[in-house]
Scaffold this motif. Structure first.
Motif, short mmCIF file in Angstrom:
data_model
loop_
_atom_site.label_atom_id
_atom_site.label_comp_id
_atom_site.label_asym_id
_atom_site.label_seq_id
_atom_site.Cartn_x
_atom_site.Cartn_y
_atom_site.Cartn_z
N ALA A 59 66.42 -51.47 32.75
CA ALA A 59 66.23 -50.42 33.75
C ALA A 59 64.76 -50.17 34.08
O ALA A 59 64.38 -50.17 35.26
CB ALA A 59 66.92 -49.13 33.31
N PRO A 60 63.87 -49.96 33.09
CA PRO A 60 62.47 -49.75 33.45
C PRO A 60 61.81 -51.00 34.02
O PRO A 60 60.88 -50.89 34.84
CB PRO A 60 61.82 -49.33 32.13
CG PRO A 60 62.72 -49.83 31.07
CD PRO A 60 64.10 -49.73 31.65
N VAL A 61 62.27 -52.18 33.62
CA VAL A 61 61.69 -53.41 34.19
C VAL A 61 62.03 -53.50 35.68
O VAL A 61 61.18 -53.85 36.50
CB VAL A 61 62.21 -54.64 33.43
CG1 VAL A 61 61.78 -55.93 34.13
CG2 VAL A 61 61.67 -54.64 31.99
N LEU A 62 63.27 -53.17 36.04
CA LEU A 62 63.64 -53.16 37.45
C LEU A 62 62.90 -52.05 38.21
O LEU A 62 62.50 -52.23 39.36
CB LEU A 62 65.15 -52.97 37.60
CG LEU A 62 66.00 -54.21 37.30
CD1 LEU A 62 67.48 -53.84 37.24
CD2 LEU A 62 65.77 -55.29 38.34
N LEU A 63 62.72 -50.90 37.56
CA LEU A 63 61.94 -49.83 38.18
C LEU A 63 60.52 -50.29 38.42
O LEU A 63 59.92 -49.99 39.48
CB LEU A 63 61.95 -48.59 37.28
CG LEU A 63 61.23 -47.36 37.81
CD1 LEU A 63 61.93 -46.80 39.05
CD2 LEU A 63 61.14 -46.27 36.73
N TYR A 64 59.96 -51.03 37.49
CA TYR A 64 58.61 -51.59 37.64
C TYR A 64 58.55 -52.55 38.82
O TYR A 64 57.65 -52.46 39.66
CB TYR A 64 58.22 -52.30 36.34
CG TYR A 64 56.87 -52.98 36.36
CD1 TYR A 64 55.71 -52.28 36.68
CD2 TYR A 64 56.76 -54.33 36.01
CE1 TYR A 64 54.47 -52.91 36.68
CE2 TYR A 64 55.52 -54.96 35.99
CZ TYR A 64 54.39 -54.25 36.33
OH TYR A 64 53.15 -54.87 36.33
N ALA A 65 59.54 -53.44 38.91
CA ALA A 65 59.56 -54.39 40.02
C ALA A 65 59.67 -53.67 41.37
O ALA A 65 58.98 -54.01 42.34
CB ALA A 65 60.72 -55.37 39.85
N GLY A 66 60.53 -52.65 41.42
CA GLY A 66 60.66 -51.88 42.66
C GLY A 66 59.39 -51.12 43.00
O GLY A 66 59.01 -51.02 44.18
N SER A 67 58.72 -50.62 41.99
CA SER A 67 57.46 -49.90 42.21
C SER A 67 56.38 -50.84 42.73
O SER A 67 55.56 -50.45 43.57
CB SER A 67 57.01 -49.23 40.92
OG SER A 67 57.96 -48.29 40.45
N ILE A 68 56.36 -52.08 42.25
CA ILE A 68 55.40 -53.07 42.76
C ILE A 68 55.62 -53.28 44.25
O ILE A 68 54.67 -53.30 45.05
CB ILE A 68 55.53 -54.40 41.99
CG1 ILE A 68 55.08 -54.22 40.54
CG2 ILE A 68 54.71 -55.49 42.67
CD1 ILE A 68 55.39 -55.42 39.65
N ALA A 69 56.89 -53.46 44.65
CA ALA A 69 57.20 -53.65 46.07
C ALA A 69 56.75 -52.44 46.89
O ALA A 69 56.23 -52.59 48.01
CB ALA A 69 58.69 -53.90 46.24
N TRP A 70 56.94 -51.24 46.35
CA TRP A 70 56.50 -50.02 47.02
C TRP A 70 54.98 -50.03 47.20
O TRP A 70 54.48 -49.72 48.29
CB TRP A 70 56.95 -48.81 46.20
CG TRP A 70 56.56 -47.47 46.74
CD1 TRP A 70 56.79 -46.99 48.00
CD2 TRP A 70 55.92 -46.41 46.02
NE1 TRP A 70 56.32 -45.69 48.11
CE2 TRP A 70 55.79 -45.31 46.92
CE3 TRP A 70 55.47 -46.27 44.71
CZ2 TRP A 70 55.21 -44.11 46.53
CZ3 TRP A 70 54.88 -45.07 44.33
CH2 TRP A 70 54.76 -44.00 45.23
#
Length: 312
Positions: free
Chosen positions: A190-201
């Protein structure tokens, strides 16, 4: 070590009338500008993934709210480390900054502050950041230290790759790992996916920011995602924001989030969509306003996550 420090320079992307430019002794103002205190959007954007991650961890482990102590530590740490990173970036980029209209009055580029004094200021801010980091568990401390290499390399990327915003994203999104690590003492999907989404943001909103410098960056030979996307800059931003929405949504699913968290995500997505529709390559002032509005976008998502934890 410093030259012309008594002059009062208000940078074009600073918040007008900010206390750092009005209510502090003149001799200290160039250092506050090195730390970007008169441009608070930077530390907000560094802070928000930390807060998202803290709130998501609270949902995942059935806590009623994220730790207020952790949220406060992340606030102090974000201000200190954003300042340290910005000062280091200005040291590396002082000659490039002198060739760009928007940045030529920065303290190092203009000669208000010398390089030795700036390095000392970096160390002082890092000391504050280290004091904050040491308040967390050992796993979170190790996770925090792991980001240092990326931070050191970022200022050089605009000379090497066409989308240096990706490396900026690796730095600015790191908090998406830190909040969970501080709360749980480990990491998960979950936090790894949150990290990936935050990078895209980050890549999306910093592309909007880079719209301000399109002409100067081309003259100076500075690479950016806004130059890379060119006439398709709006499409590029839309792709980044769509990835952010999908990846953060996947993180919420894995953390067993409820309807309020997804409502916050929806509000976040609507705000990002408004930015895409509103951005224009020929409107630098509008690009700055849209870039700054990402604080509100991030707070919408955070509010949804916190309410979901509270009312589960």
């Amino acid at each position: 070590m410093t030259r012309g420090i008594g002059r009062d320079r208000t940078l074009p992307d600073a918040v007008r009338g900010h206390w750092a430019d009005r209510r502090t002794p003149r001799f200290i103002r160039p250092y506050l500008r090195l730390a970007r205190l008169e441009r608070p959007i930077g530390w907000w954007l560094l802070l928000l993934p930390c807060w998202w991650s803290s709130a998501l961890a609270a949902i995942a482990v059935d806590q009623p709210y994220p730790s207020p102590w952790h949220l406060a530590l992340f606030l102090v740490g974000a201000i200190a480390m954003r300042g340290a990173g910005s000062t280091y970036n200005d040291i590396v980029d002082r000659r490039l900054d002198a060739s760009v209209e928007r940045t030529r009055d920065r303290p190092l580029a203009s000669g208000e502050v010398g390089v030795p004094a700036a390095f000392a200021f970096v160390l002082l801010q890092c000391a504050v950041g280290l004091a904050v980091l040491l308040q967390f568990n050992p796993f979170a401390i190790a996770t925090g230290f792991a980001s240092v290499v990326i931070v050191l390399f970022y200022p050089f990327m605009k000379r090497v790759i066409w989308i240096p915003q990706i490396v900026l994203g690796l730095c600015f999104a790191w908090g998406a790992l830190m909040g969970w690590a501080a709360a749980v003492g480990s990491l998960a999907a979950a936090p790894v996916l949150l990290y990936a989404g935050s990078i895209a943001w980050v890549v999306g909103y910093d592309t909007i920011y880079a719209v301000q410098d399109l002409e100067d960056d081309e003259i100076a030979g500075i690479k950016s995602s806004a130059r890379f996307f060119g006439e398709h800059v709006r499409t590029g931003i839309a792709v980044c924001y769509t990835l952010a929405f999908l990846l953060i949504g996947a993180a919420l699913i894995l953390a067993d989030s409820g309807p309020l968290a997804f409502l916050g995500l929806l509000a976040f997505a609507v705000h990002l969509g408004w930015q895409v529709v509103s951005v224009h390559a020929g409107d630098p002032a509008g690009a700055l306003r849209l870039f700054r509005s990402n604080r509100e976008a991030g707070l919408l998502l955070f509010a949804g996550l916190v309410l979901d934890a509270l009312l589960r």
